[in-house]
Design an enzyme around this catalytic site. Structure first.
Site: not given
Lengths: 425, 311
Positions: A53, A57, A87, A147, A174, A300
């Site tokens: 995870h 970016r 994402n 997520d 998520h 994360d």
């Protein structure tokens, strides 16, 4: 290319030499030599860490992190493979985007980048993305996740769980019931009430996990639960596993160490989703990681530029970076407390996450014939966390100024050093 | 002694009494024909208002001016803030202008706390999100003390939307510090989940609490709560938690009725109640200026702040 690592304590055991040749472990023994020598006196040798995870970016928010800087950070943290979350902007919901991320990872070369594919188009939770195309692409996607957002529609979640069986995929959920968490700022409890920050109730996570476990059991699929943060979630996952259902789960380093009382300063460096919870949750998460109810640690890692954190709490971005501190936090919370030994750390930070992500070249024991993905770690030092020394482009670490144990001295990716003496090689 | 006033919890009992006693002395100034003291001459007080709140802003403005401070009003609308300037940049601007105190009203809980990192002067919280409004609690305590005397052992009911109320949070803390016994009265949906950890009692039954109360403080119910299922309808809320004439009859003769304003007449409070002799609502406004004078005086008047401590 040949390297001999001298006197490494493999999984904390007795000192041994590891001879690496052509990217693989050639031999383990004593008095070995050949090629370059790396002195590992007093260092623990772990299999290269695998993160399930990571937010790199790129594409879209290269001001926060790029594949290049994020994988440098990963290497400095002892990782040899990271799963890049979907994402981005554009969202990684097509074969084209996941292949781009995968290729950027290959070019950077600091660690393997395994893209995660979005479950739904644009993370909108409305229509399934072309999961099969991403699975069949050069990136060979096996983990799918929206997520940052929950796949809230129960029918869509069911279909996703069913569909990915065709290529042995897994849906990483998520878990956040959206209506129960509208405008939520922090864990709902005594502290949120006092601070006047809108609460994010534990039940909003637990309700989705319970539903998804039932769905996964019903359709016979694999479910992975992202960033478990509450004691109640642990109980549900323990119950699902006791039924023999194919459910796995991860916990972040920050949820193993920090509590919601950090919000008392209103410093948004502690703002994260799911939020920091209570001390009772922290101890339940540690116990669950120790007994295997929670399968693995996942960072994360969520980089944000300074201006997105230097603001009032409600306006700040959620998330914290974690690649370069994960192993130290796990030592602090799990090893130094006696909950896990180094073999346990290897299992929770390398073997199991690699297995969940279906990475065949990672998460292998350090033995002759295995790919030489190795992390050398010095557990004897203690340092103050200094984000200016990080390789990540962002600085949003909640551990700034804290003293944490341990230091990654070297990382080897298929026999090639990516980090030596704590620095990018 | 603290430099800022962010939370009612920043105040020790000694600090709080000192503010109230100082306000009592300053009240005499407000009764003079020339309502001005030279105390803060040459000092600059900035009113930094990110939310519309004319009443609170003019109260602070009047307080600062009666102490001869220079007052700069900075409201977010039509300023650089509406062009996307961050709180930090606004703060650095005020810092560069040499603000000795910044009075801040902000929609985000914790914004005054954040501001303390970026300005060297005193920060006074004039209401932050759903967190606190400490000068409101001080003026409420001042008003109660003038009507009822010492607050130790007095029973105060705070009725309404506690969950979203900064007034309730500050009042619970300050009244506890001053020895009063607070009971929060609200439907369960409008109480924080862990309210049992607060230093007060909690009840869902207004009629049971009223006869034992020396003070009944009604909180404003925001219109938007009605659309978010906190209660079924305005009428039902008003029937169960509104202070109407019939309920007024249950309160004992010396008890007072308070409201921080602005009121929803006919919703949480009936017009006859709001306008009755028991109501302190207009006094609260007048006392607001006096108490805010005391706060500014004690934070800025001497070379060292006389109340609170350095954060």
């Amino acid at each position: 290319m040949s390297i001999t690592i001298k006197n490494a304590r493999i999984l904390g055991g007795d000192p041994a030499d590891i001879r690496i040749e052509n990217g693989a472990v050639a031999e383990i023994g004593t008095g070995l030599s050949g090629g370059e020598t790396v002195d590992a006196d007093g260092l623990v040798a772990l299999p290269g860490l695998v993160d399930l995870h990571t937010h790199l970016r790129e594409p879209g928010r290269e001001d926060a992190e790029t594949v290049e800087t994020g994988t440098r950070a990963a290497a400095r943290g002892g990782y040899t493979a990271v799963h890049a979350m979907a994402n981005t902007s554009p969202v990684a919901d097509t074969a084209g985007v996941v292949e781009q991320v995968w290729r950027l990872g290959q070019e950077a070369g600091h660690c393997d980048v395994q893209p995660v594919g979005a479950v739904t188009i644009g993370l909108k939770g409305e229509r399934l993305a072309e999961l099969g195309a991403m699975a069949d692409s050069a990136a060979r996607v096996r983990v799918f996740s929206d997520d940052g957002l929950c796949v809230n529609d129960a029918v869509l979640m069911r279909r996703a769980l069913e569909y990915v069986k065709a290529f042995d995929g897994v849906v990483a959920q998520h878990a956040q019931e959206p209506r129960l968490t509208e405008g939520a700022q922090m864990n709902e409890g005594e502290v949120s009430g006092r601070l006047g920050l809108a609460g994010w109730p534990a039940a909003a996570e637990e309700a989705i996990i319970a539903r998804d476990c039932l769905l996964a059991a019903h359709v016979g699929s694999r479910l992975h639960v992202c960033h478990v943060s509450t004691a109640g979630s642990v109980e549900i996952i323990r119950w699902a596993k006791s039924k023999g259902w194919n459910v796995t789960a991860e916990v972040t380093p920050h949820h193993l160490l920090l509590t919601d009382e950090r919000a008392e300063t209103y410093d948004p460096i502690y703002k994260v989703n799911p939020p920091l919870r209570t001390a009772e949750d922290v101890s339940a998460l540690r116990a669950a990681l120790a007994d295997g109810t929670i399968d693995c640690v996942a960072t994360d890692h969520a980089p944000h530029p300074v201006e997105d954190k230097e603001t009032e709490w409600a306006a700040a971005a959620m998330g914290m970076i974690g690649l370069e501190t994960a192993l130290s936090v796990v030592q602090e919370t799990m090893v130094d407390t006696g909950l896990l030994d180094w073999a346990g750390v290897a299992d929770r930070m390398s073997y199991r996450p690699a297995r969940i992500g279906r990475l065949t070249g990672h998460g292998r024991a350090i033995e002759a014939g295995a790919p030489a993905n190795i992390t050398l770690y010095d557990p004897s030092v203690r340092e103050t966390v200094d984000p200016t020394a990080f390789a990540s482009r962002s600085r949003n670490t909640p551990y700034i100024g804290m003293s944490l144990p341990g230091r990654v001295v070297a990382t080897f990716l298929r026999g090639r050093p990516t980090v030596l003496e704590g620095k990018i090689a | 002694m603290k430099k800022h006033l962010i939370s009612a919890a920043d105040l020790s009992r000694e600090d709080a009494l000192r503010i109230l006693d100082t306000a009592e002395e300053l009240a005499q100034v407000s009764e003079r024909s020339i309502k001005k003291l030279p105390t803060l001459r040459g000092r600059t007080v900035v009113n930094l208002f990110f939310e519309d709140s004319t009443r609170t802003r003019i109260s602070f403005e009047a307080a600062a001016k009666r102490l001869s401070a220079d007052v700069i009003n900075f409201s977010a609308k039509g300023s650089s803030v509406s062009k996307g300037e961050s709180l930090k940049d606004t703060a650095l601007t005020l810092q560069a202008m040499g603000a000795d105190a910044v009075v801040i009203r902000h929609g985000a809980s914790g914004a005054p706390q954040n501001l303390t990192q970026w300005v060297s002067g005193s920060v006074v919280n004039a209401g932050d999100g759903t967190h606190e409004h400490p000068t409101q609690a001080l003026l409420d305590a001042f008003t109660m003390r003038r009507r009822l005397g010492d607050l130790a052992g007095r029973r105060v009911a705070i009725v309404g939307d506690v969950l979203h109320s900064r007034v309730a949070r500050s009042n619970v803390l300050l009244l506890h510090t001053l020895g009063a016994q607070v009971t929060l009265v609200a439907p369960p949906t409008l109480l924080p989940v862990a309210v049992d950890a607060w230093p007060c009692e909690v009840s869902y039954d207004l009629d049971a609490v009223l006869p034992k109360s020396d003070v009944v403080m009604m909180l404003r119910v925001q219109q938007e709560r009605m659309n978010a299922a906190f209660f079924p309808s305005a009428r039902e809320y008003s029937r169960r938690y509104g202070l109407d004439r019939d309920r007024m009859a249950r309160i004992h003769d010396d008890a007072i009725v308070m409201h921080p304003g602005p009121m929803n007449r006919g919703m949480e409070i009936a017009a006859e109640v709001a306008d009755s002799a028991r109501s302190t609502i207009v006094e609260q406004v007048a006392n607001g200026v006096t108490v805010r004078m005391a706060v500014l005086y004690l934070l800025l008047g001497g070379s060292e702040p006389a109340i609170g401590g350095t954060l």
